[in-house]
Design a protein around this motif. Structure first.
Motif, PDB file in Angstrom:
ATOM      1  N   LYS A  60      -5.889 -34.660 -76.321  1.00  0.00           N
ATOM      2  CA  LYS A  60      -7.094 -34.863 -75.521  1.00  0.00           C
ATOM      3  C   LYS A  60      -7.460 -36.344 -75.485  1.00  0.00           C
ATOM      4  O   LYS A  60      -7.264 -37.076 -76.456  1.00  0.00           O
ATOM      5  N   GLU A  61      -8.002 -36.771 -74.328  1.00  0.00           N
ATOM      6  CA  GLU A  61      -8.393 -38.166 -74.190  1.00  0.00           C
ATOM      7  C   GLU A  61      -9.607 -38.453 -75.074  1.00  0.00           C
ATOM      8  O   GLU A  61     -10.691 -37.923 -74.861  1.00  0.00           O
ATOM      9  N   ALA A  62      -9.401 -39.295 -76.080  1.00  0.00           N
ATOM     10  CA  ALA A  62     -10.469 -39.608 -77.023  1.00  0.00           C
ATOM     11  C   ALA A  62     -11.151 -40.917 -76.701  1.00  0.00           C
ATOM     12  O   ALA A  62     -12.214 -41.217 -77.258  1.00  0.00           O
ATOM     13  N   GLY A  63     -10.558 -41.722 -75.825  1.00  0.00           N
ATOM     14  CA  GLY A  63     -11.185 -42.990 -75.488  1.00  0.00           C
ATOM     15  C   GLY A  63     -10.237 -43.925 -74.772  1.00  0.00           C
ATOM     16  O   GLY A  63      -9.155 -43.535 -74.335  1.00  0.00           O
ATOM     17  N   GLU A 129     -16.436 -38.318 -69.440  1.00  0.00           N
ATOM     18  CA  GLU A 129     -15.211 -38.038 -68.702  1.00  0.00           C
ATOM     19  C   GLU A 129     -15.480 -37.481 -67.313  1.00  0.00           C
ATOM     20  O   GLU A 129     -14.627 -37.568 -66.426  1.00  0.00           O
ATOM     21  N   ASP A 130     -16.667 -36.902 -67.089  1.00  0.00           N
ATOM     22  CA  ASP A 130     -16.998 -36.393 -65.767  1.00  0.00           C
ATOM     23  C   ASP A 130     -17.848 -37.393 -64.996  1.00  0.00           C
ATOM     24  O   ASP A 130     -18.435 -37.076 -63.982  1.00  0.00           O
ATOM     25  N   ALA A 188     -15.342 -44.889 -76.641  1.00  0.00           N
ATOM     26  CA  ALA A 188     -15.275 -43.468 -76.960  1.00  0.00           C
ATOM     27  C   ALA A 188     -15.475 -42.604 -75.716  1.00  0.00           C
ATOM     28  O   ALA A 188     -16.368 -42.855 -74.905  1.00  0.00           O
ATOM     29  N   ASN A 189     -14.642 -41.586 -75.588  1.00  0.00           N
ATOM     30  CA  ASN A 189     -14.857 -40.561 -74.572  1.00  0.00           C
ATOM     31  C   ASN A 189     -15.909 -39.590 -75.124  1.00  0.00           C
ATOM     32  O   ASN A 189     -15.670 -38.889 -76.109  1.00  0.00           O
ATOM     33  N   LEU A 190     -17.081 -39.562 -74.504  1.00  0.00           N
ATOM     34  CA  LEU A 190     -18.193 -38.760 -75.014  1.00  0.00           C
ATOM     35  C   LEU A 190     -18.195 -37.332 -74.488  1.00  0.00           C
ATOM     36  O   LEU A 190     -19.095 -36.559 -74.790  1.00  0.00           O
ATOM     37  N   GLY A 191     -17.207 -36.984 -73.667  1.00  0.00           N
ATOM     38  CA  GLY A 191     -17.177 -35.649 -73.101  1.00  0.00           C
ATOM     39  C   GLY A 191     -17.932 -35.584 -71.783  1.00  0.00           C
ATOM     40  O   GLY A 191     -18.016 -36.564 -71.047  1.00  0.00           O
ATOM     41  N   ARG A 192     -18.514 -34.452 -71.505  1.00  0.00           N
ATOM     42  CA  ARG A 192     -19.233 -34.285 -70.244  1.00  0.00           C
ATOM     43  C   ARG A 192     -20.684 -34.731 -70.393  1.00  0.00           C
ATOM     44  O   ARG A 192     -21.343 -34.389 -71.371  1.00  0.00           O
ATOM     45  N   LEU A 193     -21.156 -35.472 -69.407  1.00  0.00           N
ATOM     46  CA  LEU A 193     -22.537 -35.960 -69.437  1.00  0.00           C
ATOM     47  C   LEU A 193     -23.517 -34.812 -69.612  1.00  0.00           C
ATOM     48  O   LEU A 193     -24.456 -34.898 -70.409  1.00  0.00           O
TER      49      LEU A 193
END
Length: 220
Positions: A60-63, A129-130, A188-193
């Motif tokens: 998974k993309e972590a950053g 990421e979104d 850092a990839n924080l996930g979905r807003l």
């Protein structure tokens, strides 16, 4: 595009944000000092998503990571951003308040052009990421607590930046993504807003309240 407003008869269009400016906190010499850091940070952050190397953890993309950057300029940009948010009397930045001792230390860092180490007012940068198109509601800096540590969160287009207003050192989970002269710039990839606590518990309720009181406006 960092803000939307509209109603049934209005189609939102792209807009350039001018930002919030307070000409009462700096003289011309200060403007010249800050402008170099401001320009560098703006150019770097705009190019990061195109030039950054993606970091993967368990598939998974972590950053994102970029090896070649100017730590001094970028760290001083964020430190000066914190100082400016504290110093201005503009209500938009009313949540940001530094202790006197830290205000003096940060002022000296700025005057001397010395960014300090990773543990001096740690800075971490993240993205959603979104939200790679660059849109975020316009929001005041957010103050939060994690344990007994205070954090200020700034929203810079698609970037979400967290700054600790102290020089007591990074927590272990902060080190990997904290700005440092000893390793690459990592974001850092924080996930979905929409899944972030800061969005669900703070930003979204304010957006809904503003929309009810002032139909057509998404800024707050």
């Amino acid at each position: 595009m960092i803000a939307l407003q509209g109603d049934d008869s209005f189609r939102p269009q792209r807009a350039t944000a001018k930002g919030i400016y307070d000409n009462s906190i700096l003289v011309l010499e200060g403007e010249a000092l800050f402008s170099d850091w401001d320009g560098y940070a703006c150019e770097l952050l705009v190019k990061l998503k195109a030039n950054g190397q993606r970091i993967f953890v368990d598939g998974k993309e972590a950053g994102l990571e970029i090896a070649d950057y100017d730590y001094t300029k970028l760290k001083l940009f964020f430190v000066s951003l914190l100082w400016r948010a504290h110093t201005t009397k503009h209500l938009f930045f009313g949540n940001v308040e530094l202790d006197d001792s830290h205000e003096k230390k940060i002022r000296q860092m700025i005057l001397n052009g010395l960014p300090g180490e990773v543990d001096d007012y740690p800075v971490t940068i993240g993205y959603c990421e979104d939200n790679k198109g660059g849109w975020l509601p316009v929001a005041s800096p957010w103050c939060s607590m994690r344990g007994n540590k205070k954090y200020y969160t700034f929203f810079l287009a698609s970037w979400i930046v967290q700054i600790r207003p102290d020089d007591e050192g990074c927590d272990p989970d902060e080190h990997f993504y904290a700005l440092s002269p000893h390793w690459p710039l990592r974001l850092a990839n924080l996930g979905r807003l929409q899944d972030l606590t800061i969005f669900k518990d703070w930003m979204l309720p304010k957006m809904k309240e503003r929309w009810e009181n002032e139909p057509g406006s998404w800024t707050f």
